[in-house]
Design a protein around this motif. Structure first.
Motif, PDB file in Angstrom:
ATOM      1  N   VAL A 289      15.389  83.036  75.987  1.00 53.20           N
ATOM      2  CA  VAL A 289      16.437  83.525  76.884  1.00 53.20           C
ATOM      3  C   VAL A 289      16.032  84.876  77.461  1.00 53.20           C
ATOM      4  N   ASP A 290      16.103  85.007  78.779  1.00 58.47           N
ATOM      5  CA  ASP A 290      15.963  86.302  79.446  1.00 58.47           C
ATOM      6  C   ASP A 290      17.361  86.855  79.701  1.00 58.47           C
ATOM      7  N   TYR A 291      17.654  88.016  79.115  1.00 58.69           N
ATOM      8  CA  TYR A 291      18.924  88.690  79.388  1.00 58.69           C
ATOM      9  C   TYR A 291      18.703  89.752  80.450  1.00 58.69           C
ATOM     10  N   ILE A 292      19.545  89.735  81.459  1.00 59.08           N
ATOM     11  CA  ILE A 292      19.381  90.629  82.601  1.00 59.08           C
ATOM     12  C   ILE A 292      20.684  91.362  82.903  1.00 59.08           C
ATOM     13  N   LEU A 293      20.573  92.406  83.699  1.00 52.60           N
ATOM     14  CA  LEU A 293      21.737  93.080  84.263  1.00 52.60           C
ATOM     15  C   LEU A 293      21.828  92.733  85.737  1.00 52.60           C
ATOM     16  N   ILE A 294      23.013  92.362  86.190  1.00 50.77           N
ATOM     17  CA  ILE A 294      23.237  92.120  87.610  1.00 50.77           C
ATOM     18  C   ILE A 294      24.279  93.106  88.124  1.00 50.77           C
ATOM     19  N   ALA A 295      24.185  93.398  89.428  1.00 51.32           N
ATOM     20  CA  ALA A 295      25.128  94.289  90.107  1.00 51.32           C
ATOM     21  C   ALA A 295      25.571  93.632  91.403  1.00 51.32           C
ATOM     22  N   LYS A 296      26.667  94.091  91.938  1.00 53.89           N
ATOM     23  CA  LYS A 296      27.127  93.567  93.228  1.00 53.89           C
ATOM     24  C   LYS A 296      26.066  93.829  94.287  1.00 53.89           C
ATOM     25  N   LYS A 297      25.911  92.891  95.192  1.00 52.02           N
ATOM     26  CA  LYS A 297      24.861  92.939  96.220  1.00 52.02           C
ATOM     27  C   LYS A 297      24.865  94.274  96.973  1.00 52.02           C
ATOM     28  N   GLY A 298      23.718  94.948  96.954  1.00 52.19           N
ATOM     29  CA  GLY A 298      23.546  96.163  97.727  1.00 52.19           C
ATOM     30  C   GLY A 298      24.187  97.406  97.155  1.00 52.19           C
ATOM     31  N   LYS A 299      24.836  97.303  95.978  1.00 51.70           N
ATOM     32  CA  LYS A 299      25.550  98.453  95.429  1.00 51.70           C
ATOM     33  C   LYS A 299      24.671  99.331  94.545  1.00 51.70           C
ATOM     34  N   ILE A 300      23.752  98.704  93.801  1.00 47.18           N
ATOM     35  CA  ILE A 300      22.893  99.441  92.871  1.00 47.18           C
ATOM     36  C   ILE A 300      21.457  98.970  93.058  1.00 47.18           C
ATOM     37  N   LEU A 301      20.552  99.902  93.246  1.00 48.59           N
ATOM     38  CA  LEU A 301      19.153  99.542  93.443  1.00 48.59           C
ATOM     39  C   LEU A 301      18.537  99.050  92.138  1.00 48.59           C
ATOM     40  N   LYS A 302      17.537  98.164  92.269  1.00 49.91           N
ATOM     41  CA  LYS A 302      16.816  97.695  91.096  1.00 49.91           C
ATOM     42  C   LYS A 302      16.176  98.881  90.392  1.00 49.91           C
ATOM     43  N   ALA A 303      16.395  98.969  89.081  1.00 46.79           N
ATOM     44  CA  ALA A 303      15.966 100.138  88.324  1.00 46.79           C
ATOM     45  C   ALA A 303      14.568  99.948  87.750  1.00 46.79           C
ATOM     46  N   LYS A 304      13.777 101.013  87.752  1.00 48.17           N
ATOM     47  CA  LYS A 304      12.484 101.009  87.077  1.00 48.17           C
ATOM     48  C   LYS A 304      12.646 101.397  85.615  1.00 48.17           C
ATOM     49  N   GLN A 305      13.609 102.266  85.342  1.00 53.56           N
ATOM     50  CA  GLN A 305      13.918 102.693  83.988  1.00 53.56           C
ATOM     51  C   GLN A 305      15.383 102.403  83.700  1.00 53.56           C
ATOM     52  N   LEU A 306      15.663 101.928  82.503  1.00 50.86           N
ATOM     53  CA  LEU A 306      17.037 101.573  82.148  1.00 50.86           C
ATOM     54  C   LEU A 306      17.959 102.788  82.209  1.00 50.86           C
ATOM     55  N   SER A 307      17.424 103.955  81.950  1.00 54.81           N
ATOM     56  CA  SER A 307      18.239 105.176  81.967  1.00 54.81           C
ATOM     57  C   SER A 307      18.882 105.410  83.328  1.00 54.81           C
ATOM     58  N   GLU A 308      18.302 104.835  84.393  1.00 52.01           N
ATOM     59  CA  GLU A 308      18.870 104.978  85.735  1.00 52.01           C
ATOM     60  C   GLU A 308      20.218 104.278  85.860  1.00 52.01           C
ATOM     61  N   LEU A 309      20.529 103.374  84.931  1.00 48.45           N
ATOM     62  CA  LEU A 309      21.756 102.587  85.011  1.00 48.45           C
ATOM     63  C   LEU A 309      22.824 103.044  84.020  1.00 48.45           C
ATOM     64  N   HIS A 310      22.534 104.064  83.247  1.00 47.97           N
ATOM     65  CA  HIS A 310      23.427 104.464  82.160  1.00 47.97           C
ATOM     66  C   HIS A 310      24.763 105.035  82.626  1.00 47.97           C
ATOM     67  N   SER A 311      24.895 105.360  83.879  1.00 46.34           N
ATOM     68  CA  SER A 311      26.167 105.911  84.372  1.00 46.34           C
ATOM     69  C   SER A 311      27.147 104.821  84.802  1.00 46.34           C
ATOM     70  N   HIS A 312      26.746 103.553  84.711  1.00 46.09           N
ATOM     71  CA  HIS A 312      27.572 102.455  85.222  1.00 46.09           C
ATOM     72  C   HIS A 312      28.242 101.674  84.090  1.00 46.09           C
ATOM     73  N   SER A 313      29.398 101.107  84.400  1.00 45.53           N
ATOM     74  CA  SER A 313      30.096 100.243  83.441  1.00 45.53           C
ATOM     75  C   SER A 313      29.438  98.866  83.431  1.00 45.53           C
ATOM     76  N   VAL A 314      29.511  98.192  82.259  1.00 45.90           N
ATOM     77  CA  VAL A 314      28.828  96.904  82.121  1.00 45.90           C
ATOM     78  C   VAL A 314      29.686  95.950  81.298  1.00 45.90           C
ATOM     79  N   ALA A 315      29.830  94.713  81.767  1.00 49.02           N
ATOM     80  CA  ALA A 315      30.571  93.672  81.059  1.00 49.02           C
ATOM     81  C   ALA A 315      29.643  92.926  80.115  1.00 49.02           C
ATOM     82  N   VAL A 316      30.099  92.714  78.893  1.00 49.47           N
ATOM     83  CA  VAL A 316      29.366  91.936  77.893  1.00 49.47           C
ATOM     84  C   VAL A 316      30.347  90.978  77.229  1.00 49.47           C
ATOM     85  N   ILE A 317      29.812  90.017  76.477  1.00 47.89           N
ATOM     86  CA  ILE A 317      30.647  89.103  75.687  1.00 47.89           C
ATOM     87  C   ILE A 317      30.726  89.647  74.262  1.00 47.89           C
ATOM     88  N   ARG A 318      31.941  89.742  73.744  1.00 49.75           N
ATOM     89  CA  ARG A 318      32.173  90.316  72.417  1.00 49.75           C
ATOM     90  C   ARG A 318      31.377  89.568  71.337  1.00 49.75           C
TER      91      ARG A 318
END
Length: 239
Positions: free
Chosen positions: A103-132
């Motif tokens: 399984v490849d687990y990925i992060l997706i964002a709304k189209k055009g809202k967040i640029l593809k990140a080279k480092q995960l730290s670039e995304l740390h300011s955003h909220s993220v939905a997960v399954i409990r």
């Protein structure tokens, strides 16, 4: 439900081992999903092949939210939950049969809202939905997102609904689950961008720790006898 079947513990030594297993699964395509009222998916197909190999009659599969299935397997004996990602944090908590697929687990964002990140730290300011209690939750925590940023949901469908409603900025999901959501028209290709690959892990049938090793070994041998079917299903489901 009691199941009695014969296992071969050693050459020429047959063991008649009665056991009682309760099977839980989450509706998370392509592992497990409904077509009409019929339960399908790669994990369902492999489990039925194992039952047939071992001479076990078809058993009920309880399809429940992941958090409930996870609660059952950690609190009740003779329990099977699938398909579970075998993360380092889970490895010693359960017994395992598989792997069924990667399984490849990925992060997706709304189209055009967040640029593809080279480092995960670039995304740390955003909220993220997960399954409990899903692998997505642990992987996102391990990726140093804070608990305040993580929005827990009961299942993939709830997480998708929150993502589409813009109640979260990111969603953690498997690539295979994402493809199935697109096929079911729950999400459009133009709705999102893939912004980061979180991790690649393998999914298994997880058994509660009390299940005897002789049962685990029998299930694993039966699984291994159907490797050709497993590879064909991986190709069929594009995993």
């Amino acid at each position: 439900m009691s199941v009695s079947f014969s296992l071969w513990a050693e050459p020429e030594k047959q063991v008649d081992l009665p056991t009682s297993l309760t099977y839980y699964a989450e509706d998370y395509p392509p592992s497990v999903f409904y077509e009409g009222e019929v339960l399908r998916g790669i994990s369902v197909r492999m489990l039925r092949a194992i039952w047939q190999e071992l001479g076990i009659k078809a058993q009920p599969i309880k399809v429940v939210p992941w958090a409930r299935g996870y609660k059952e397997i950690i609190s009740k004996p003779s329990t099977v939950l699938f398909a579970m990602s075998k993360t380092p944090q889970r490895a010693e908590k359960f017994k395992w049969v598989g792997p069924i697929y990667s399984v490849d687990y990925i992060l997706i964002a709304k189209k055009g809202k967040i640029l593809k990140a080279k480092q995960l730290s670039e995304l740390h300011s955003h909220s993220v939905a997960v399954i409990r209690h899903d692998a997505t939750e642990q992987i996102v925590l391990d990726a140093h997102f804070t608990e305040e940023q993580i929005v827990e949901t009961n299942n993939m469908y709830q997480a998708l609904a929150m993502f589409k409603a813009k109640r979260v900025e990111l969603m953690a999901i498997s690539r295979a689950g994402l493809r199935k959501a697109i096929n079911r028209k729950m999400l459009q290709v133009d709705d999102f961008d893939e912004v980061f690959l979180l991790d690649t892990v393998e999914d298994y049938f997880a058994f509660s720790k009390d299940v005897p090793d002789v049962v685990i070994n029998a299930f694993q041998r039966a699984f291994d006898k159907h490797k050709r079917l497993n590879l064909a299903l991986i190709d069929e489901f594009k995993l």
